[in-house]
Design an enzyme around this catalytic site. Structure first.
Site, PDB file in Angstrom:
ATOM      1  N   HIS A  31      45.094   3.269   6.984  1.00 26.91           N
ATOM      2  CA  HIS A  31      43.859   2.820   6.316  1.00 26.91           C
ATOM      3  C   HIS A  31      44.253   2.366   4.918  1.00 26.91           C
ATOM      4  O   HIS A  31      44.517   3.199   4.046  1.00 26.91           O
ATOM      5  CB  HIS A  31      42.862   3.987   6.274  1.00 26.91           C
ATOM      6  CG  HIS A  31      41.598   3.657   5.512  1.00 26.91           C
ATOM      7  ND1 HIS A  31      40.688   4.630   5.156  1.00 26.91           N
ATOM      8  CD2 HIS A  31      41.109   2.497   5.035  1.00 26.91           C
ATOM      9  CE1 HIS A  31      39.682   4.066   4.502  1.00 26.91           C
ATOM     10  NE2 HIS A  31      39.914   2.765   4.408  1.00 26.91           N
TER      11      HIS A  31
ATOM     12  N   SER B 241      42.820  12.960   9.180  1.00 28.60           N
ATOM     13  CA  SER B 241      43.279  12.393   7.909  1.00 28.60           C
ATOM     14  C   SER B 241      44.108  13.450   7.181  1.00 28.60           C
ATOM     15  O   SER B 241      43.655  14.576   6.982  1.00 28.60           O
ATOM     16  CB  SER B 241      42.075  12.005   7.039  1.00 28.60           C
ATOM     17  OG  SER B 241      42.502  11.867   5.689  1.00 28.60           O
TER      18      SER B 241
ATOM     19  N   ASP C  27      45.895   7.515   4.821  1.00 31.55           N
ATOM     20  CA  ASP C  27      45.149   6.836   3.745  1.00 31.55           C
ATOM     21  C   ASP C  27      46.086   6.348   2.654  1.00 31.55           C
ATOM     22  O   ASP C  27      46.646   7.144   1.909  1.00 31.55           O
ATOM     23  CB  ASP C  27      44.124   7.801   3.140  1.00 31.55           C
ATOM     24  CG  ASP C  27      42.976   8.100   4.093  1.00 31.55           C
ATOM     25  OD1 ASP C  27      42.689   9.271   4.332  1.00 31.55           O
ATOM     26  OD2 ASP C  27      42.382   7.123   4.606  1.00 31.55           O
TER      27      ASP C  27
ATOM     28  N   MET D 281      43.617   1.172   1.403  1.00 29.31           N
ATOM     29  CA  MET D 281      42.626   1.037   0.336  1.00 29.31           C
ATOM     30  C   MET D 281      43.391   0.455  -0.861  1.00 29.31           C
ATOM     31  O   MET D 281      43.691   1.137  -1.850  1.00 29.31           O
ATOM     32  CB  MET D 281      42.004   2.409   0.011  1.00 29.31           C
ATOM     33  CG  MET D 281      41.043   2.872   1.100  1.00 29.31           C
ATOM     34  SD  MET D 281      40.684   4.624   1.063  1.00 29.31           S
ATOM     35  CE  MET D 281      42.064   5.222   2.049  1.00 29.31           C
TER      36      MET D 281
ATOM     37  N   MET E 196      46.523   4.385  -0.823  1.00 30.85           N
ATOM     38  CA  MET E 196      45.692   4.004  -1.969  1.00 30.85           C
ATOM     39  C   MET E 196      46.594   3.514  -3.110  1.00 30.85           C
ATOM     40  O   MET E 196      47.654   4.093  -3.354  1.00 30.85           O
ATOM     41  CB  MET E 196      44.880   5.223  -2.445  1.00 30.85           C
ATOM     42  CG  MET E 196      43.982   5.798  -1.362  1.00 30.85           C
ATOM     43  SD  MET E 196      43.057   7.226  -1.975  1.00 30.85           S
ATOM     44  CE  MET E 196      42.326   7.810  -0.444  1.00 30.85           C
TER      45      MET E 196
ATOM     46  N   HIS F 154      45.461   9.714  10.793  1.00 35.15           N
ATOM     47  CA  HIS F 154      44.836   8.695   9.942  1.00 35.15           C
ATOM     48  C   HIS F 154      45.497   8.775   8.577  1.00 35.15           C
ATOM     49  O   HIS F 154      45.446   9.818   7.910  1.00 35.15           O
ATOM     50  CB  HIS F 154      43.332   9.014   9.855  1.00 35.15           C
ATOM     51  CG  HIS F 154      42.533   8.081   9.003  1.00 35.15           C
ATOM     52  ND1 HIS F 154      41.819   7.017   9.508  1.00 35.15           N
ATOM     53  CD2 HIS F 154      42.332   8.087   7.656  1.00 35.15           C
ATOM     54  CE1 HIS F 154      41.208   6.404   8.504  1.00 35.15           C
ATOM     55  NE2 HIS F 154      41.513   7.033   7.381  1.00 35.15           N
TER      56      HIS F 154
ATOM     57  N   ASP G 167      34.634   7.289   9.053  1.00 37.53           N
ATOM     58  CA  ASP G 167      35.639   7.856   8.158  1.00 37.53           C
ATOM     59  C   ASP G 167      35.001   8.396   6.877  1.00 37.53           C
ATOM     60  O   ASP G 167      34.462   7.643   6.072  1.00 37.53           O
ATOM     61  CB  ASP G 167      36.662   6.769   7.799  1.00 37.53           C
ATOM     62  CG  ASP G 167      37.800   7.314   6.965  1.00 37.53           C
ATOM     63  OD1 ASP G 167      38.515   6.504   6.337  1.00 37.53           O
ATOM     64  OD2 ASP G 167      37.959   8.553   6.903  1.00 37.53           O
TER      65      ASP G 167
ATOM     66  N   MET H 223      32.911   3.458   6.711  1.00 41.21           N
ATOM     67  CA  MET H 223      33.116   4.523   5.734  1.00 41.21           C
ATOM     68  C   MET H 223      31.792   5.236   5.469  1.00 41.21           C
ATOM     69  O   MET H 223      30.773   4.579   5.216  1.00 41.21           O
ATOM     70  CB  MET H 223      33.630   3.953   4.416  1.00 41.21           C
ATOM     71  CG  MET H 223      34.965   3.234   4.482  1.00 41.21           C
ATOM     72  SD  MET H 223      36.317   4.350   4.831  1.00 41.21           S
ATOM     73  CE  MET H 223      36.252   5.453   3.437  1.00 41.21           C
TER      74      MET H 223
HETATM   75  C1  DX5 Z   1      38.659   8.563   1.913  1.00 40.07           C
HETATM   76  C2  DX5 Z   1      39.566   8.439   3.132  1.00 40.07           C
HETATM   77  C3  DX5 Z   1      39.160   9.332   4.260  1.00 40.07           C
HETATM   78  C4  DX5 Z   1      39.190  10.816   3.883  1.00 40.07           C
HETATM   79  C5  DX5 Z   1      38.610  11.659   5.001  1.00 40.07           C
HETATM   80  O1  DX5 Z   1      38.902   7.495   1.041  1.00 40.07           O
HETATM   81  O2  DX5 Z   1      39.578   7.114   3.609  1.00 40.07           O
HETATM   82  O3  DX5 Z   1      40.011   9.101   5.388  1.00 40.07           O
HETATM   83  O4  DX5 Z   1      40.544  11.197   3.668  1.00 40.07           O
HETATM   84  O5  DX5 Z   1      38.694  12.991   4.587  1.00 40.07           O
HETATM   85  P1  DX5 Z   1      37.379  13.934   4.633  1.00 40.07           P
HETATM   86  O6  DX5 Z   1      37.161  14.226   6.103  1.00 40.07           O
HETATM   87  O7  DX5 Z   1      37.774  15.150   3.864  1.00 40.07           O
HETATM   88  O8  DX5 Z   1      36.239  13.153   4.040  1.00 40.07           O
HETATM   89 ZN    ZN Z   2      40.537   6.854   5.537  1.00 40.59          ZN
END
Ligand code: DX5
Ligand code: ZN
Length: 253
Positions: free
Chosen positions: A69, A11, A38, A71, A40, A36, A181, A143
Site C-alpha cells: 500500500h 497490516s 504500508d 502512501m 509511507m 499488508h 483498510d 480507506m
Molecule cells: C493506515 C494504513 C493502514 C493501517 C491499518 O495509513 O494504511 O493499513 O496500518 O491499521 P489499523 O487496523 O490499526 O487501523
Molecule cells: Zn494500509
C-alpha cells in the site's frame, strides 16, 4: 456464496519491526490470508515507514500474498523497485498529483510487471475518482481512516463506498476485489462486511497486549461474513456467541 469468507490481510504497521520473522510466524499461526505492507514517504502522509528492501525481506520470510500500500507522493518513480521485491499487488492513492494518464500509466506498469494493480481512496475522496481506471484495476482499497497511522478509529461514513466499488469492479469484468483498510477489528467488522469488503485489512487489533491474534482473525472474518449474509447484527449483540470477551473497545482501555 457458501464457502466465501472475507480474507484477512494483516497490516504490520504497528508490529515490532525489531523481530519481523517472529511477527510473520505469529501472523501465519493466527491464520491471516495476506500481509499488508504500508509504505509511507513523509510527503503524501506525515509519517515515514519503509521501502522496497523491506518488502523484499518479507518476500523472503513468507509465502503469504503481499499487498503493498503506497502512501507516497510519486509512485511512478518507484514502481520498478517495488516490482523487484515481488509483492502480489501494489496499490497507490488516487489522490496523488498528476494526470489521469499518469495514473493509468502507473497502473499499467504494475500489471506489466505481473502484479495486481490497485488504487486506494482516502475517506474524504469521492469513489467516483477511480471510475476512469476500472479496466486497469485488480483491487480498490477503501480507506476507513486518514492514511498515515495505525490504531485510528474506523470512519463508518466511508464504508458505503465499498458497495459502489464492488459493483463497478463487477461491471468491469468481475475479478477485482474491494479491500477495506483502517480501524477494522471485531467491533467494526460487521460494518465492513455489510458494505461488501472482500479483504479486511486488520492492523493494531492483531497486536493488542494479551490479545490472541487468532481470535481476532476468526472474529473479524465471521462477523464480516455474517453481516454480508444476514445484514447488520442487531444492536443487542445477537452475535454474542462470536464475541466471548465483549466489544474490543471495552477491553483495550
Ligand atoms: C493506515 C494504513 C493502514 C493501517 C491499518 O495509513 O494504511 O493499513 O496500518 O491499521 P489499523 O487496523 O490499526 O487501523
Ligand atoms: Zn494500509
Amino acid at each position: 456464496m457458501t464457502g466465501w469468507r472475507p480474507l484477512i490481510a494483516a497490516s504490520i504497521l504497528t508490529a515490532d519491526f525489531g523481530h519481523l520473522d517472529r511477527v510473520v510466524r505469529k501472523l501465519e499461526r493466527a491464520g491471516v490470508d495476506r500481509l499488508h505492507l504500508d509504505v509511507m514517504d513523509g510527503h503524501f502522509v506525515p509519517n515515514i515507514t519503509f521501502g522496497p528492501d523491506l518488502v523484499a525481506a518479507f518476500r523472503r520470510l513468507t509465502t503469504l500474498p503481499l499487498d503493498v500500500h503506497l502512501m507516497i507522493a510519486h509512485p511512478r518513480r518507484y514502481i520498478a523497485r517495488f516490482l523487484e521485491a515481488e509483492p502480489d499487488t501494489i496499490s497507490f492513492h488516487v489522490e496523488v498529483e498528476g494526470s489521469d494518464e499518469l495514473t493509468a500509466e502507473t497502473l499499467r506498469s504494475i500489471r506489466m510487471g505481473g502484479r495486481g494493480a490497485g488504487l486506494a481512496v482516502s475517506p474524504q475522496t469521492p469513489i467516483e475518482r477511480v471510475r476512469p481506471f476500472l479496466t486497469l484495476l485488480d483491487l480498490i482499497m477503501v480507506m476507513t481512516v486518514e492514511p498515515g497511522f495505525g490504531g485510528q478509529r474506523f470512519i463508518a461514513e466511508a464504508a458505503p463506498k465499498m458497495t459502489v466499488a464492488s459493483s463497478w469492479l463487477g461491471e468491469a469484468g468481475g475479478q477485482g476485489q474491494v479491500h477495506v483498510d483502517g480501524g477494522v477489528n471485531r467491533d467494526t467488522a460487521a460494518v465492513a462486511g455489510h458494505w461488501g469488503a472482500d479483504v479486511c485489512v486488520v492492523g493494531s487489533a492483531l497486536f493488542q497486549r494479551g490479545q490472541d491474534a487468532a481470535d481476532e482473525v476468526r472474529l473479524v472474518r465471521e462477523l464480516a461474513w455474517r453481516a454480508r449474509q444476514e445484514g447488520m447484527p442487531a444492536a443487542n449483540g445477537s452475535l454474542q456467541d462470536l464475541h466471548p470477551a465483549g466489544p474490543m473497545s471495552s477491553r483495550t482501555g
